[in-house]
Design a protein around this motif. Structure first.
Motif, mmCIF file in Angstrom:
data_model
loop_
_atom_site.group_PDB
_atom_site.id
_atom_site.type_symbol
_atom_site.label_atom_id
_atom_site.label_comp_id
_atom_site.label_asym_id
_atom_site.label_seq_id
_atom_site.Cartn_x
_atom_site.Cartn_y
_atom_site.Cartn_z
ATOM 1 N N UNK A 1 65.474 88.641 38.654
ATOM 2 C CA UNK A 1 65.161 88.865 37.238
ATOM 3 C C UNK A 1 66.294 89.605 36.547
ATOM 4 N N UNK A 2 66.889 90.561 37.251
ATOM 5 C CA UNK A 2 68.003 91.292 36.660
ATOM 6 C C UNK A 2 69.207 90.381 36.417
ATOM 7 N N UNK A 3 69.508 89.522 37.381
ATOM 8 C CA UNK A 3 70.610 88.571 37.192
ATOM 9 C C UNK A 3 70.288 87.611 36.052
ATOM 10 N N UNK B 1 67.911 95.546 30.364
ATOM 11 C CA UNK B 1 66.620 95.788 29.732
ATOM 12 C C UNK B 1 65.984 94.474 29.260
ATOM 13 N N UNK B 2 64.738 94.556 28.836
ATOM 14 C CA UNK B 2 64.022 93.355 28.414
ATOM 15 C C UNK B 2 64.642 92.715 27.178
ATOM 16 N N UNK B 3 65.438 93.486 26.441
ATOM 17 C CA UNK B 3 66.116 92.934 25.267
ATOM 18 C C UNK B 3 67.497 92.377 25.611
ATOM 19 N N UNK B 4 67.748 92.223 26.926
ATOM 20 C CA UNK B 4 68.990 91.617 27.427
ATOM 21 C C UNK B 4 70.228 92.447 27.080
ATOM 22 N N UNK B 5 70.087 93.755 27.175
ATOM 23 C CA UNK B 5 71.195 94.671 26.922
ATOM 24 C C UNK B 5 71.429 95.526 28.161
ATOM 25 N N UNK B 6 72.703 95.636 28.575
ATOM 26 C CA UNK B 6 73.093 96.592 29.601
ATOM 27 C C UNK B 6 73.410 97.886 28.857
ATOM 28 N N UNK C 1 68.513 88.136 33.413
ATOM 29 C CA UNK C 1 68.705 88.804 32.130
ATOM 30 C C UNK C 1 70.190 88.937 31.793
ATOM 31 N N UNK C 2 71.014 89.260 32.802
ATOM 32 C CA UNK C 2 72.442 89.358 32.480
ATOM 33 C C UNK C 2 73.021 88.004 32.104
ATOM 34 N N UNK C 3 72.559 86.961 32.770
ATOM 35 C CA UNK C 3 73.053 85.628 32.449
ATOM 36 C C UNK C 3 72.644 85.202 31.037
ATOM 37 N N UNK C 4 71.466 85.616 30.602
ATOM 38 C CA UNK C 4 71.053 85.354 29.213
ATOM 39 C C UNK C 4 71.995 86.086 28.260
ATOM 40 N N UNK C 5 72.264 87.358 28.558
ATOM 41 C CA UNK C 5 73.180 88.134 27.724
ATOM 42 C C UNK C 5 74.551 87.471 27.655
ATOM 43 N N UNK C 6 75.083 87.077 28.812
ATOM 44 C CA UNK C 6 76.403 86.459 28.837
ATOM 45 C C UNK C 6 76.415 85.135 28.076
ATOM 46 N N UNK C 7 75.385 84.329 28.281
ATOM 47 C CA UNK C 7 75.327 83.040 27.590
ATOM 48 C C UNK C 7 75.353 83.226 26.081
ATOM 49 N N UNK C 8 74.633 84.226 25.603
ATOM 50 C CA UNK C 8 74.611 84.495 24.164
ATOM 51 C C UNK C 8 75.967 84.981 23.679
ATOM 52 N N UNK C 9 76.596 85.875 24.446
ATOM 53 C CA UNK C 9 77.904 86.401 24.046
ATOM 54 C C UNK C 9 78.980 85.316 24.079
ATOM 55 N N UNK C 10 78.802 84.330 24.948
ATOM 56 C CA UNK C 10 79.778 83.252 25.079
ATOM 57 C C UNK C 10 79.521 82.108 24.108
ATOM 58 N N UNK C 11 78.451 82.231 23.312
ATOM 59 C CA UNK C 11 78.184 81.233 22.287
ATOM 60 C C UNK C 11 77.436 80.003 22.763
ATOM 61 N N UNK C 12 76.743 80.107 23.893
ATOM 62 C CA UNK C 12 75.971 78.969 24.375
ATOM 63 C C UNK C 12 74.701 78.800 23.554
ATOM 64 N N UNK C 13 74.261 77.573 23.424
ATOM 65 C CA UNK C 13 73.159 77.253 22.512
ATOM 66 C C UNK C 13 71.789 77.646 23.062
ATOM 67 N N UNK C 14 71.634 77.604 24.384
ATOM 68 C CA UNK C 14 70.326 77.861 24.984
ATOM 69 C C UNK C 14 70.400 79.016 25.972
ATOM 70 N N UNK C 15 69.286 79.734 26.079
ATOM 71 C CA UNK C 15 69.193 80.796 27.071
ATOM 72 C C UNK C 15 68.937 80.200 28.449
#
Length: 351
Positions: free
Chosen positions: A312-314, A266-271, A316-330
């Motif tokens: 676009x779907x990939x 989704x647009x909020x980066x949630x599966x 968004x998932x990569x943004x979600x993963x980056x955030x969950x993994x503690x990366x500083x930037x989207x």
């Protein structure tokens, strides 16, 4: 910060690849721009003629050029062994092992450390191929894919065979689709477009949430007057289930790659159907330091109504993963493959 690395299975771009909208280089460049430097490939999708006719050295050289140019890593080659339909007969053990060895060679040519084995392949085949894999520096990973899971007798049988073999070349590749904790909205929307009444669709979604046995749901849908698509929607519960991510912990020493299955971001980066926050927490707890490779499979659920935008779907998932993994930037895509194609088309028209 987590030690887990981000990657992409090029299977995610199957629509764009099939339609000629993205080349192999487009797929790898796009993934690299998202910081997903681990590349997982399916030979049949990305290399014409594989496995029937082999792949020319020039194509392999081009693969290595692209991987090097975009500072990526060849993680895994996903191979198929359709032993049940081979030339209209069952393929005997010796031929199955020879086929796996062929894929080991191909994975080695690509520079991948792992090759993915379909979950239907018997452990005896993989154990027999293990010494050859060791020689080539390859690990064979059986995909743990829904409706199977780490407590399923078939997977336990593999685990026991792997341990008995003593080979370090045998392991597991969990597909995150086995942790489907909610009925995917894209499933529901597709079935409703096919004519499933809202009351039946709502019942199936709630029954999945309540973990009702699939056979009871199918029977209840029939008694509600459901036919055709309604029964098909209920039958998806036979293939999907909400197993527990923590079950991966007991197998972590042999888990070397992860399929980051997702049906929609989704647009909020949630599966909405797969609990990636819990999944990443478990992987971190187990000390996993391999790749999670995005594997988008929502395309087949929406392409009757809209053009899938796999990139676009990939993203968004990569943004979600980056955030969950503690990366500083989207992660962000610098150059859209579609935009490149449009620009080329405009330039040709101008000429």
């Amino acid at each position: 910060m987590s030690k887990i690395k981000r990657g992409v299975s090029l299977y995610s771009y199957q629509n764009e690849t099939f339609q000629g909208k993205m080349t192999l280089e487009d797929c790898i460049r796009t993934s690299a721009e998202l910081g997903a430097k681990g590349i997982e490939v399916i030979g049949e999708q990305s290399f014409w003629g594989w496995p029937e006719y082999g792949v020319a050295d020039a194509e392999i050289e081009n693969w290595h050029r692209i991987i090097s140019q975009y500072d990526c890593t060849a993680v895994c080659h996903d191979f198929m062994l359709d032993y049940k339909r081979y030339k209209g007969r069952l393929m005997p053990l010796e031929e199955q092992v020879a086929s796996v060895k062929k894929d080991i060679d191909f994975g080695a040519r690509l520079g991948a450390k792992y090759i993915r084995a379909l979950v239907s392949i018997a452990p005896e085949v993989l154990v027999a191929a293990a010494p050859y894999a060791e020689e080539k520096g390859i690990k064979i990973l059986i995909e743990v894919h829904a409706p199977l899971h780490f407590d399923h007798p078939w997977i336990i049988r593999h685990a026991e065979a792997f341990e008995k073999s003593g080979s370090d070349a045998l392991g597991f590749l969990p597909d995150m689709g086995m942790f489907l904790h909610a009925f995917p909205p894209v499933f529901t929307e597709r079935f409703m477009r096919l004519g499933v009444p809202k009351n039946i669709a709502d019942y199936i979604v709630k029954a999945y949430e309540d973990r009702v046995l699939s056979e009871y749901v199918i029977l209840n849908v029939q008694e509600m007057g459901g036919t055709g698509p309604a029964i098909a929607m209920a039958e998806t519960m036979r293939h999907n289930a909400a197993y527990e991510p923590k079950r991966m912990l007991d197998y972590m020493p042999r888990i070397h790659n992860i399929h980051g299955k997702f049906y929609q971001m989704n647009e909020d980066y949630v599966e909405p159907s797969i609990p990636y926050d819990k999944i990443v927490e478990v992987l971190n707890q187990g000390g996993y330091d391999g790749y999670i490779c995005s594997e988008y499979e929502g395309n087949r659920w929406i392409e009757d109504a809209q053009e899938p935008d796999s990139v676009e779907q990939v993203r968004r998932q990569q943004v979600m993963l980056a955030r969950l993994l503690g990366e500083a930037q989207d992660p962000a895509i610098k150059t859209s493959p579609t935009a490149c194609a449009d620009a080329e088309a405009m330039a040709e028209a101008a000429e």
